[in-house]
Design an enzyme around this catalytic site. Structure first.
Site, short mmCIF file in Angstrom:
data_model
loop_
_atom_site.label_atom_id
_atom_site.label_comp_id
_atom_site.label_asym_id
_atom_site.label_seq_id
_atom_site.Cartn_x
_atom_site.Cartn_y
_atom_site.Cartn_z
N SER A 139 -8.66 -43.74 -0.75
CA SER A 139 -8.89 -42.36 -1.54
C SER A 139 -8.51 -41.38 -0.53
O SER A 139 -7.48 -41.02 0.33
CB SER A 139 -10.14 -42.53 -2.23
OG SER A 139 -10.20 -41.29 -2.97
N ASP A 186 -4.81 -44.22 -12.29
CA ASP A 186 -5.71 -43.92 -11.14
C ASP A 186 -6.21 -42.42 -11.76
O ASP A 186 -5.12 -41.64 -11.53
CB ASP A 186 -5.42 -43.86 -9.88
CG ASP A 186 -6.43 -43.79 -8.88
OD1 ASP A 186 -7.39 -42.78 -9.20
OD2 ASP A 186 -6.42 -44.28 -7.75
N HIS A 221 -9.38 -46.47 -9.97
CA HIS A 221 -9.13 -45.99 -8.67
C HIS A 221 -9.11 -46.82 -7.64
O HIS A 221 -10.10 -47.82 -7.41
CB HIS A 221 -10.60 -45.20 -8.63
CG HIS A 221 -10.20 -44.13 -7.08
ND1 HIS A 221 -9.04 -43.79 -6.85
CD2 HIS A 221 -11.33 -43.89 -6.27
CE1 HIS A 221 -9.29 -42.92 -5.59
NE2 HIS A 221 -10.49 -43.09 -5.20
#
Length: 520
Positions: free
Chosen positions: A222, A461, A489
């Site tokens: 991320s 996602d 995610h």
């Protein structure tokens, strides 16, 4: 009608609930984005940090810990210094080196993810070939850290249901964030000006040296992908084997991020509702559109008349939405989302409140166990340049709320968090890896080119949409995209053996998956 602004949705990946990474203060389409600044000369004092003696000691029974010293201000390496907390597994004789892990955020603790969740973020195969290290970036956790509100103040901030679509609500929220900014400046001091992503990426090169690595091997999730891409721009010749999972393209503007996430979470909610409707215990009925309207009605109702949890806390639309969003990060949490919606629709918000609290690192005693949310805001307010004027924020908010009727009100007006920030943004025009100006001992010029980087993208996602993984892959020289056709995610560690084996093969043997590889 907006239900207000509930910006504190994000910090890092954790075991059950993966928190928002990449949420940022909302800006305009032409804001300068989060890209790092041009290279700065590296003086002898700065080079001394690369050769410092690091005292590694046994910690938590089976790990080694150290504090690595770095300059407070990389523009002034002769000045004050700060400490970066690093942890690593014991390195066996047969290991290939060390992989540095960052779980996301900004504000996530790489130290804790290695200490507490090593088996979640790395496989046994990877651990058998590499030592695994984690760190708390500057401003975070055990490192020199941002400090702002008390726990009670954080509770009030997270539960504020003022409506910024009204003048009174806008004033209320702007005042609250002004108090927050002043508290951050008072309690954090000079560090507050130097928690930007580029500074953290420079710290990573000092960590590389402290780990005894000629090149950095890195696994970033991320926001950690933005941190990794920034390192690759600054130090292309020191890039070892890099995997960037759940990509946040550093060239995105804050508005593009907010719009992408608004669309992503709205889409993910609809996927959840469709699957929920196939289960006998689903509290939503009448199809996906009707189910989404039921969720919006619940949030609006709780904003007008907060519900009471079993611990006596009042829970309005802000906290309910945070709990729903937190659950949408990982399909493993959807069962709890079903329980939470059923409870809230019957007057008990306790499960959704627990999800929201977990995502904010608040324990059952009311203590916040990390500063992730505070660091999240401090870092983003340096990395981005959101608008400060009411008209500009409302124009952006209208676009976000149109993109996501359910979560737009929760993701809009995030520019308020930085409107009165006490230190200026460090945002600069985007630059690709390896394009810093030439010069002796300057980051980005040690060697030409960047080693191939593996980018992992998940088609469903919601927090870092798949399109961002594709765009980041195009911008990184020689990078390759590995796709997981799934929901939630990030992928590595939770998507199953197909993704895990291909990522491990790259780290262990250097073998990239064939172009266009998709795991299902």
């Amino acid at each position: 009608m907006s239900r207000g602004v509930r910006r504190l949705l994000a910090a890092a990946a954790v075991l059950a609930v993966t928190m928002t990474a990449g949420c940022s203060a909302t800006g305009t389409d032409d804001d300068s984005g989060p890209s790092p600044s041009p290279s700065r000369s590296q003086t002898g004092a700065a080079r001394e940090y690369l050769t410092q003696h690091v005292d590694w000691s046994t910690c938590f029974d089976k790990f080694q810990c150290a504090t690595v010293k770095v300059p407070l201000d990389w523009d002034d390496p002769d000045g004050s210094e700060i400490g970066i907390a690093v942890i690593r597994t014991q390195q066996a004789d047969n290991t290939r080196g060390t992989i540095l892990v960052d779980p996301g955020g900004p504000g996530g603790s790489g130290f804790n993810i290695v200490k507490d969740s090593l088996g979640y973020v790395t496989t046994d195969r990877l651990q058998s070939h590499y030592a695994i290290a984690g760190f708390d970036p500057r401003g975070v956790g055990r490192s020199s850290a941002v400090d702002c509100f008390t726990d009670a103040g954080r509770d009030r901030m997270r539960s504020n249901d003022a409506d910024p679509d009204t003048d009174a609500g806008f004033k209320n929220l702007r005042s609250m964030y002004h108090r927050f900014a002043n508290a951050c400046q008072k309690h954090t001091g000079a560090l507050l000006e130097h928690v930007d992503t580029e500074s953290a990426a420079r710290d990573m090169d000092v960590i590389r040296a402290a780990l005894g690595e000629r090149k950095l091997n890195y696994l970033g999730f991320s926001y950690g992908t933005k941190l990794g891409a920034t390192y690759a721009r600054l130090y292309p010749g020191k890039v070892g084997r890099f995997v960037l999972d759940g990509a946040l393209d550093p060239s995105l503007t804050s508005v593009q991020i907010a719009l992408g996430q608004a669309k992503g979470f709205e889409r993910e909610l609809r996927v959840y509702i469709r699957r929920c409707g196939q289960q006998p215990d689903c509290p939503l009925d009448g199809g996906v559109d009707h189910g989404a309207r039921q969720v919006r009605a619940l949030l609006d109702s709780a904003t007008r008349t907060p519900l009471t949890a079993t611990d006596g806390r009042k829970v309005g639309g802000s906290l309910l939405a945070s709990g729903i969003i937190a659950a949408l990060y990982n399909t493993a949490n959807w069962q709890y989302l079903t329980q939470g919606l059923a409870g809230a629709m019957n007057g008990d918000p306790s499960v959704l409140l627990a999800l929201a609290d977990q995502s904010a690192d608040r324990d059952q005693s009311g203590n916040y166990t990390s500063n992730g949310n505070e660091a999240f805001i401090a870092i983003n307010c340096l990395d981005y340049s959101p608008p400060a004027k009411k008209a500009a924020m409302r124009a952006v908010a209208a676009r976000i709320e149109k993109a996501s009727p359910t979560f737009g009100p929760e993701l809009a007006y995030t520019g308020l968090t930085c409107a009165n920030w006490p230190v200026p943004s460090t945002a600069h025009a985007p630059k690709p890896p390896g394009t810093d100006k030439p010069g002796t001992d300057k980051p980005g010029t040690d060697k030409p080119g960047t080693a191939p980087i593996l980018v992992v993208g998940t088609t469903g996602d919601p927090a870092t949409p798949y399109a961002w993984a594709k765009s980041l892959t195009r911008k990184l020289p020689g990078a390759r995209l590995l796709t997981w056709k799934g929901e939630g995610h990030t992928a590595y560690g939770r998507a199953g053996p197909c993704i895990n084996k291909k990522v491990d093969a790259y780290f262990v043997t250097g073998t990239m998956p064939p172009r266009g590889t998709t795991c299902r």
